[in-house]
Design a protein around this motif. Structure first.
Motif, PDB file in Angstrom:
ATOM      1  N   SER A 191       7.802  -9.716 -22.057  1.00 20.04           N
ATOM      2  CA  SER A 191       7.894  -9.465 -20.647  1.00 20.04           C
ATOM      3  C   SER A 191       9.155  -8.451 -20.852  1.00 20.04           C
ATOM      4  O   SER A 191       9.894  -8.286 -21.437  1.00 20.04           O
ATOM      5  N   TRP A 192       8.748  -7.498 -19.478  1.00 18.13           N
ATOM      6  CA  TRP A 192       9.203  -6.377 -18.751  1.00 18.13           C
ATOM      7  C   TRP A 192      10.421  -6.712 -17.903  1.00 18.13           C
ATOM      8  O   TRP A 192       9.498  -7.470 -17.001  1.00 18.13           O
ATOM      9  N   MET A 193      11.934  -6.431 -17.597  1.00 19.71           N
ATOM     10  CA  MET A 193      12.209  -7.243 -16.557  1.00 19.71           C
ATOM     11  C   MET A 193      12.925  -6.259 -16.163  1.00 19.71           C
ATOM     12  O   MET A 193      13.755  -5.323 -16.468  1.00 19.71           O
ATOM     13  N   ASN A 194      13.140  -5.927 -14.591  1.00 21.53           N
ATOM     14  CA  ASN A 194      13.975  -4.925 -14.084  1.00 21.53           C
ATOM     15  C   ASN A 194      14.500  -3.393 -14.058  1.00 21.53           C
ATOM     16  O   ASN A 194      15.464  -3.499 -14.224  1.00 21.53           O
ATOM     17  N   LEU A 195      13.291  -3.090 -14.168  1.00 23.95           N
ATOM     18  CA  LEU A 195      13.083  -1.733 -14.899  1.00 23.95           C
ATOM     19  C   LEU A 195      12.233  -0.947 -13.264  1.00 23.95           C
ATOM     20  O   LEU A 195      11.056  -1.417 -13.377  1.00 23.95           O
ATOM     21  N   SER A 196      12.691   0.336 -13.275  1.00 20.23           N
ATOM     22  CA  SER A 196      11.257   0.878 -12.055  1.00 20.23           C
ATOM     23  C   SER A 196      10.981   1.969 -13.035  1.00 20.23           C
ATOM     24  O   SER A 196      11.229   3.085 -12.812  1.00 20.23           O
ATOM     25  N   SER A 197       9.735   1.750 -13.956  1.00 21.08           N
ATOM     26  CA  SER A 197       8.994   2.091 -14.653  1.00 21.08           C
ATOM     27  C   SER A 197       7.637   1.663 -14.525  1.00 21.08           C
ATOM     28  O   SER A 197       7.613   0.462 -14.683  1.00 21.08           O
ATOM     29  N   SER A 198       7.460   2.607 -15.453  1.00 18.08           N
ATOM     30  CA  SER A 198       6.182   1.846 -16.361  1.00 18.08           C
ATOM     31  C   SER A 198       6.461   1.842 -17.560  1.00 18.08           C
ATOM     32  O   SER A 198       7.746   2.079 -18.605  1.00 18.08           O
ATOM     33  N   HIS A 199       5.894   1.275 -18.930  1.00 15.34           N
ATOM     34  CA  HIS A 199       5.429   0.566 -19.733  1.00 15.34           C
ATOM     35  C   HIS A 199       4.369   1.345 -20.878  1.00 15.34           C
ATOM     36  O   HIS A 199       3.130   1.112 -20.433  1.00 15.34           O
ATOM     37  N   GLY A 200       5.113   1.205 -21.959  1.00 12.43           N
ATOM     38  CA  GLY A 200       4.073   1.453 -22.725  1.00 12.43           C
ATOM     39  C   GLY A 200       4.299   0.324 -24.634  1.00 12.43           C
ATOM     40  O   GLY A 200       5.300  -0.109 -24.479  1.00 12.43           O
ATOM     41  N   MET A 201       3.917  -0.058 -25.072  1.00 10.05           N
ATOM     42  CA  MET A 201       4.231  -0.220 -26.761  1.00 10.05           C
ATOM     43  C   MET A 201       3.330   0.629 -27.506  1.00 10.05           C
ATOM     44  O   MET A 201       1.823   1.111 -27.436  1.00 10.05           O
ATOM     45  N   ASN A 202       3.623   0.990 -29.412  1.00 10.17           N
ATOM     46  CA  ASN A 202       3.120   1.633 -29.466  1.00 10.17           C
ATOM     47  C   ASN A 202       2.401   1.155 -30.555  1.00 10.17           C
ATOM     48  O   ASN A 202       2.628   0.658 -31.131  1.00 10.17           O
ATOM     49  N   GLY A 203       0.831   1.033 -30.312  1.00 11.14           N
ATOM     50  CA  GLY A 203       0.009   0.812 -31.800  1.00 11.14           C
ATOM     51  C   GLY A 203      -0.515  -0.399 -31.592  1.00 11.14           C
ATOM     52  O   GLY A 203      -1.261  -0.512 -32.394  1.00 11.14           O
ATOM     53  N   VAL A 204      -0.369  -1.310 -30.371  1.00 10.32           N
ATOM     54  CA  VAL A 204      -0.897  -2.503 -30.546  1.00 10.32           C
ATOM     55  C   VAL A 204      -1.681  -2.727 -29.686  1.00 10.32           C
ATOM     56  O   VAL A 204      -2.335  -2.153 -28.624  1.00 10.32           O
ATOM     57  N   LYS A 205      -3.192  -3.015 -30.792  1.00  9.56           N
ATOM     58  CA  LYS A 205      -4.845  -3.352 -29.683  1.00  9.56           C
ATOM     59  C   LYS A 205      -4.079  -4.025 -29.189  1.00  9.56           C
ATOM     60  O   LYS A 205      -3.919  -5.739 -29.844  1.00  9.56           O
ATOM     61  N   GLN A 206      -4.499  -4.597 -27.625  1.00  8.97           N
ATOM     62  CA  GLN A 206      -4.533  -5.310 -26.975  1.00  8.97           C
ATOM     63  C   GLN A 206      -5.522  -6.037 -26.593  1.00  8.97           C
ATOM     64  O   GLN A 206      -6.443  -5.950 -25.435  1.00  8.97           O
ATOM     65  N   ARG A 207      -5.626  -6.939 -27.190  1.00 10.69           N
ATOM     66  CA  ARG A 207      -7.262  -7.631 -27.437  1.00 10.69           C
ATOM     67  C   ARG A 207      -6.979  -8.968 -26.537  1.00 10.69           C
ATOM     68  O   ARG A 207      -6.025  -9.388 -25.784  1.00 10.69           O
ATOM     69  N   LYS A 208      -8.338  -9.414 -25.850  1.00 11.55           N
ATOM     70  CA  LYS A 208      -8.440 -10.588 -25.048  1.00 11.55           C
ATOM     71  C   LYS A 208      -7.622 -10.179 -23.443  1.00 11.55           C
ATOM     72  O   LYS A 208      -6.969 -10.829 -22.574  1.00 11.55           O
ATOM     73  N   THR A 209      -7.822  -8.155 -23.475  1.00 15.60           N
ATOM     74  CA  THR A 209      -7.053  -7.850 -21.894  1.00 15.60           C
ATOM     75  C   THR A 209      -7.696  -7.063 -21.572  1.00 15.60           C
ATOM     76  O   THR A 209      -7.837  -6.110 -21.791  1.00 15.60           O
ATOM     77  N   SER A 210      -7.456  -6.539 -19.945  1.00 11.37           N
ATOM     78  CA  SER A 210      -8.226  -5.688 -19.846  1.00 11.37           C
ATOM     79  C   SER A 210      -7.170  -3.770 -19.356  1.00 11.37           C
ATOM     80  O   SER A 210      -7.088  -3.146 -19.001  1.00 11.37           O
ATOM     81  N   TRP A 211      -5.869  -4.801 -19.274  1.00 10.33           N
ATOM     82  CA  TRP A 211      -4.482  -3.626 -18.945  1.00 10.33           C
ATOM     83  C   TRP A 211      -4.017  -2.673 -20.490  1.00 10.33           C
ATOM     84  O   TRP A 211      -4.347  -2.738 -21.352  1.00 10.33           O
ATOM     85  N   GLN A 212      -3.507  -1.266 -20.023  1.00  8.55           N
ATOM     86  CA  GLN A 212      -3.215   0.068 -21.099  1.00  8.55           C
ATOM     87  C   GLN A 212      -1.882  -0.664 -21.462  1.00  8.55           C
ATOM     88  O   GLN A 212      -1.243  -1.445 -21.736  1.00  8.55           O
ATOM     89  N   ASP A 213      -1.988   1.120 -22.582  1.00 14.12           N
ATOM     90  CA  ASP A 213      -0.046   0.132 -22.936  1.00 14.12           C
ATOM     91  C   ASP A 213       0.714   1.165 -21.811  1.00 14.12           C
ATOM     92  O   ASP A 213       1.834   1.283 -22.032  1.00 14.12           O
ATOM     93  N   GLY A 214       0.468   1.342 -20.792  1.00 14.77           N
ATOM     94  CA  GLY A 214       1.445   1.836 -20.029  1.00 14.77           C
ATOM     95  C   GLY A 214       1.210   3.037 -19.897  1.00 14.77           C
ATOM     96  O   GLY A 214       2.254   3.595 -18.493  1.00 14.77           O
ATOM     97  N   VAL A 215       0.165   3.920 -20.007  1.00 20.32           N
ATOM     98  CA  VAL A 215       0.770   5.677 -19.326  1.00 20.32           C
ATOM     99  C   VAL A 215       0.168   5.675 -18.291  1.00 20.32           C
ATOM    100  O   VAL A 215      -0.459   4.734 -16.996  1.00 20.32           O
ATOM    101  N   LEU A 216       1.128   6.301 -17.103  1.00 17.42           N
ATOM    102  CA  LEU A 216       0.822   6.331 -15.825  1.00 17.42           C
ATOM    103  C   LEU A 216      -0.229   6.439 -15.236  1.00 17.42           C
ATOM    104  O   LEU A 216      -1.536   7.453 -15.892  1.00 17.42           O
ATOM    105  N   GLY A 217      -1.071   5.234 -14.727  1.00 19.92           N
ATOM    106  CA  GLY A 217      -2.183   5.239 -14.240  1.00 19.92           C
ATOM    107  C   GLY A 217      -3.203   4.516 -14.486  1.00 19.92           C
ATOM    108  O   GLY A 217      -4.274   3.810 -14.428  1.00 19.92           O
ATOM    109  N   THR A 218      -2.864   3.445 -15.556  1.00 22.31           N
ATOM    110  CA  THR A 218      -3.756   2.478 -16.127  1.00 22.31           C
ATOM    111  C   THR A 218      -2.986   1.208 -15.685  1.00 22.31           C
ATOM    112  O   THR A 218      -3.435   0.388 -15.478  1.00 22.31           O
ATOM    113  N   ASN A 219      -1.616   1.359 -15.981  1.00 26.60           N
ATOM    114  CA  ASN A 219      -0.766   0.147 -14.786  1.00 26.60           C
ATOM    115  C   ASN A 219       0.053   0.756 -13.841  1.00 26.60           C
ATOM    116  O   ASN A 219       0.678   2.015 -13.279  1.00 26.60           O
TER     117      ASN A 219
END
Length: 159
Positions: free
Chosen positions: A5-33
């Motif tokens: 969980s990310w809370m209280n950030l006025s920002s996008s977010h990213g996670m380095n290197g984790v393959k996000q299985r069973k989700t259509s979301w990306q790692d926080g690159v602007l435009g994907t979230n």
């Protein structure tokens, strides 16, 4: 299932290197979230099957990473998966980042004016500008999980 969980950030977010299985979301690159609104929160729901190791997360926009909107997380092997290491006494997560004497708003204004970031004033290890030490006992095994979460600095790490 891994929940982050990310809370209280006025920002996008990213996670380095984790393959996000069973989700259509990306790692926080602007435009994907969409950015997290002030006071809002975002929770990743994903499987991390067959992924073990050291990873980091960080805020991607608004220079929030420059003021510490980052962290580390470790995915341990399931007990049924063989790991070819001898038993550890302890493990240490080490986050190394660059540090400026200017605040993030000043740094952002500099970037917006077309200039590059100045050379950092120093490095932070786990958020501290002071010397950091880890204590161990001779003959024991320790795991150091080191992540470079700096904006501009390449870091050489040695023991």
């Amino acid at each position: 299932m891994l929940l982050i969980s990310w809370m209280n950030l006025s920002s996008s977010h990213g996670m380095n290197g984790v393959k996000q299985r069973k989700t259509s979301w990306q790692d926080g690159v602007l435009g994907t979230n969409c950015p997290i609104p002030p006071g809002g929160q975002w929770t990743y729901h994903m499987q991390v099957k067959n992924q073990i190791g050291t990873f980091s997360y960080f805020a991607s926009l608004g220079m929030h990473r420059a003021v510490g909107a980052f962290g580390g997380f470790n995915i341990q092997a399931r007990p049924v998966i063989f790991v070819p290491y001898l038993k550890l006494v302890a493990e240490f997560t080490i986050l190394v980042s660059d540090w400026w004497k200017s605040d993030h708003k000043t740094l952002r204004q500099r970037l917006d004016s077309g200039k590059t970031l100045p050379k950092p004033a120093g490095l932070l290890i786990n958020g501290s500008p002071c010397a950091t030490s880890f204590t161990g006992q001779a003959g024991q095994r320790y795991l150091f999980r080191v992540s470079n979460v700096a904006l501009t600095t390449s870091i050489n790490f040695r023991i």
